[in-house]
Design a protein around this motif. Structure first.
Motif, PDB file in Angstrom:
ATOM      1  N   LYS A 223      30.196  15.650  31.339  1.00 13.17           N
ATOM      2  CA  LYS A 223      30.646  16.269  32.592  1.00 13.17           C
ATOM      3  C   LYS A 223      32.146  16.534  32.560  1.00 13.17           C
ATOM      4  N   GLY A 224      32.911  15.544  32.078  1.00 12.53           N
ATOM      5  CA  GLY A 224      34.357  15.734  32.002  1.00 12.53           C
ATOM      6  C   GLY A 224      34.738  16.852  31.051  1.00 12.53           C
ATOM      7  N   LEU A 225      34.073  16.902  29.900  1.00 10.00           N
ATOM      8  CA  LEU A 225      34.365  17.960  28.934  1.00 10.00           C
ATOM      9  C   LEU A 225      33.950  19.325  29.468  1.00 10.00           C
ATOM     10  N   GLN A 226      32.848  19.384  30.189  1.00 11.72           N
ATOM     11  CA  GLN A 226      32.389  20.649  30.757  1.00 11.72           C
ATOM     12  C   GLN A 226      33.443  21.228  31.699  1.00 11.72           C
ATOM     13  N   GLN A 227      34.036  20.390  32.542  1.00 12.79           N
ATOM     14  CA  GLN A 227      35.079  20.872  33.450  1.00 12.79           C
ATOM     15  C   GLN A 227      36.279  21.405  32.670  1.00 12.79           C
ATOM     16  N   ALA A 228      36.669  20.682  31.604  1.00 14.96           N
ATOM     17  CA  ALA A 228      37.818  21.118  30.808  1.00 14.96           C
ATOM     18  C   ALA A 228      37.529  22.443  30.102  1.00 14.96           C
ATOM     19  N   VAL A 229      36.310  22.590  29.566  1.00  9.87           N
ATOM     20  CA  VAL A 229      35.969  23.808  28.837  1.00  9.87           C
ATOM     21  C   VAL A 229      35.812  24.984  29.803  1.00  9.87           C
ATOM     22  N   GLU A 230      35.342  24.726  31.012  1.00 11.05           N
ATOM     23  CA  GLU A 230      35.242  25.798  32.013  1.00 11.05           C
ATOM     24  C   GLU A 230      36.630  26.366  32.318  1.00 11.05           C
ATOM     25  N   GLU A 231      37.628  25.501  32.402  1.00  9.85           N
ATOM     26  CA  GLU A 231      38.998  25.966  32.632  1.00  9.85           C
ATOM     27  C   GLU A 231      39.493  26.780  31.439  1.00  9.85           C
ATOM     28  N   LEU A 232      39.170  26.306  30.238  1.00  8.02           N
ATOM     29  CA  LEU A 232      39.547  27.057  29.041  1.00  8.02           C
ATOM     30  C   LEU A 232      38.881  28.427  29.025  1.00  8.02           C
ATOM     31  N   ALA A 233      37.588  28.470  29.368  1.00 11.54           N
ATOM     32  CA  ALA A 233      36.850  29.738  29.366  1.00 11.54           C
ATOM     33  C   ALA A 233      37.441  30.718  30.374  1.00 11.54           C
ATOM     34  N   ALA A 234      37.878  30.204  31.533  1.00 15.09           N
ATOM     35  CA  ALA A 234      38.482  31.074  32.548  1.00 15.09           C
ATOM     36  C   ALA A 234      39.785  31.671  32.028  1.00 15.09           C
ATOM     37  N   MET A 235      40.583  30.846  31.336  1.00  8.80           N
ATOM     38  CA  MET A 235      41.838  31.351  30.773  1.00  8.80           C
ATOM     39  C   MET A 235      41.568  32.376  29.673  1.00  8.80           C
ATOM     40  N   ARG A 236      40.584  32.089  28.834  1.00  7.16           N
ATOM     41  CA  ARG A 236      40.231  33.032  27.759  1.00  7.16           C
ATOM     42  C   ARG A 236      39.722  34.346  28.326  1.00  7.16           C
ATOM     43  N   SER A 237      38.986  34.268  29.433  1.00 11.62           N
ATOM     44  CA  SER A 237      38.464  35.481  30.057  1.00 11.62           C
ATOM     45  C   SER A 237      39.588  36.364  30.585  1.00 11.62           C
ATOM     46  N   ALA A 238      40.562  35.736  31.258  1.00 10.38           N
ATOM     47  CA  ALA A 238      41.697  36.504  31.785  1.00 10.38           C
ATOM     48  C   ALA A 238      42.506  37.125  30.652  1.00 10.38           C
ATOM     49  N   GLU A 239      42.730  36.342  29.595  1.00 11.57           N
ATOM     50  CA  GLU A 239      43.469  36.857  28.450  1.00 11.57           C
ATOM     51  C   GLU A 239      42.688  37.972  27.763  1.00 11.57           C
ATOM     52  N   GLY A 240      41.362  37.811  27.696  1.00 12.58           N
ATOM     53  CA  GLY A 240      40.526  38.824  27.056  1.00 12.58           C
ATOM     54  C   GLY A 240      40.585  40.165  27.770  1.00 12.58           C
ATOM     55  N   LYS A 241      40.693  40.138  29.098  1.00  5.61           N
ATOM     56  CA  LYS A 241      40.780  41.393  29.855  1.00  5.61           C
ATOM     57  C   LYS A 241      42.051  42.154  29.513  1.00  5.61           C
TER      58      LYS A 241
ATOM     59  N   MET B 182      43.691  41.934  26.680  1.00  6.97           N
ATOM     60  CA  MET B 182      43.546  42.428  25.316  1.00  6.97           C
ATOM     61  C   MET B 182      42.623  43.637  25.259  1.00  6.97           C
ATOM     62  N   ALA B 183      41.549  43.585  26.037  1.00  9.88           N
ATOM     63  CA  ALA B 183      40.617  44.718  26.062  1.00  9.88           C
ATOM     64  C   ALA B 183      41.314  45.975  26.578  1.00  9.88           C
ATOM     65  N   ALA B 184      42.185  45.802  27.575  1.00 14.19           N
ATOM     66  CA  ALA B 184      42.925  46.949  28.107  1.00 14.19           C
ATOM     67  C   ALA B 184      43.851  47.531  27.039  1.00 14.19           C
ATOM     68  N   ASP B 185      44.487  46.640  26.260  1.00 14.29           N
ATOM     69  CA  ASP B 185      45.375  47.106  25.190  1.00 14.29           C
ATOM     70  C   ASP B 185      44.588  47.841  24.117  1.00 14.29           C
ATOM     71  N   VAL B 186      43.428  47.299  23.739  1.00 15.00           N
ATOM     72  CA  VAL B 186      42.591  47.948  22.712  1.00 15.00           C
ATOM     73  C   VAL B 186      42.116  49.310  23.199  1.00 15.00           C
ATOM     74  N   GLU B 187      41.731  49.403  24.476  1.00 17.74           N
ATOM     75  CA  GLU B 187      41.257  50.687  25.005  1.00 17.74           C
ATOM     76  C   GLU B 187      42.381  51.715  25.009  1.00 17.74           C
TER      77      GLU B 187
END
Length: 279
Positions: free
Chosen positions: A121-139, A141-146
């Motif tokens: 449960k503790g790791l899931q919360q930490a990874v969810e935060e990481l995934a949210a940051m990766r998602s924002a960063e990915g957007k 990067m996707a804009a730059d690639v486009e």
């Protein structure tokens, strides 16, 4: 307990766990927890156990090791007639005399299995935060690639306009060169001249490469808007684009076209670097 999760670029999904020894039995479950959110990249997970002063683990004396060292010293003395005795300082300098905190179980930890769900449960919360940051960063990067894909399409449009003029430019230059060289000693052969132009036109035709490039552009933009991991697919398409651009460069006997090829390759390399960060 404290969780620290970091991720860096990687071609595949690699999860590296660092946690206290008594919790290593939960590694497989914790690794699966991370893989639910991360499909590509190297993820380092650090799990630290925080204890209060009363129950914090301390290094313990390994009495069995101490007795073994002392007995060995007495045996050596008797067998070989050696003088001298081991001091406390000597004993403390030997390996295995101390048991590190992570090597012994604390009071209240008799049922370690209870820690499994808590850790997940503790790791899931930490990874969810990481995934949210990766998602924002990915957007971003996707804009730059486009944006770079738009630049490639602009260069592609210029190539489409230049392609039909390549043969005509070559024809005019070749005819002018033959005219400059003709000193009256040979007759101009229109048939051979036409054959040479036809061979050049076939060898320098880039229509198929330009058509495939346009298809790849559209596929890339479609993948960038997809709600799923697309990094590997985009990698493949960029490789295919590079192949088409290289073919155009080898076929195009035309300075302006070659310059556009160089610009395209530069943009494709920048996209390739960005794709290393896109899941």
């Amino acid at each position: 307990m404290d969780f620290e999760v970091k991720s860096v670029n990687h071609r595949y999904c690699e999860v590296v766990l660092r946690l206290p020894r008594e919790w290593t039995r939960f590694e497989d479950a914790l690794r699966r927890t991370v893989q639910q959110y991360v499909k590509r990249g190297r993820v380092d997970v650090y799990v630290n156990r925080e204890e209060d002063g009363e129950h914090a683990p301390h290094a313990m004396l390994n009495e069995h090791a101490v007795r073994t060292y002392l007995q060995t010293a007495r045996d050596l003395s008797q067998q070989y007639g050696l003088d001298g005795e081991l001091t406390v300082k000597d004993l403390l300098s030997f390996p295995d005399v101390w048991i590190a905190p992570e090597q012994h179980v604390l009071p209240g930890d008799s049922n370690l299995e209870e820690w499994g769900p808590i850790l997940e449960k503790g790791l899931q919360q930490a990874v969810e935060e990481l995934a949210a940051m990766r998602s924002a960063e990915g957007k971003h990067m996707a804009a730059d690639v486009e944006q770079r894909l738009n630049k490639l399409q602009s260069l592609h449009a210029e190539m489409l306009q230049l392609a039909p003029t390549v043969v005509e430019d070559y024809r005019n230059k070749l005819k002018q060169r033959l005219s400059d060289l003709n000193d009256g000693s040979f007759a101009f052969d229109e048939h051979k001249f036409g054959m040479e132009i036809a061979i050049f036109a076939d060898r320098s035709n880039i229509d198929e490469e330009l058509t495939r490039l346009q298809s790849h552009f559209e596929q890339c933009k479609g993948l960038l808007r997809a709600d799923e991991p697309v990094g590997r697919k985009l990698d493949f398409l960029i490789q295919e684009m590079n192949r088409e651009v290289n073919t155009i460069g080898s076929k195009a006997n035309h300075l302006t076209l070659v310059n556009r090829v160089v610009e395209m390759k530069a943009e494709l390399e920048k996209i390739r670097e960005q794709l290393a960060n896109i899941e």
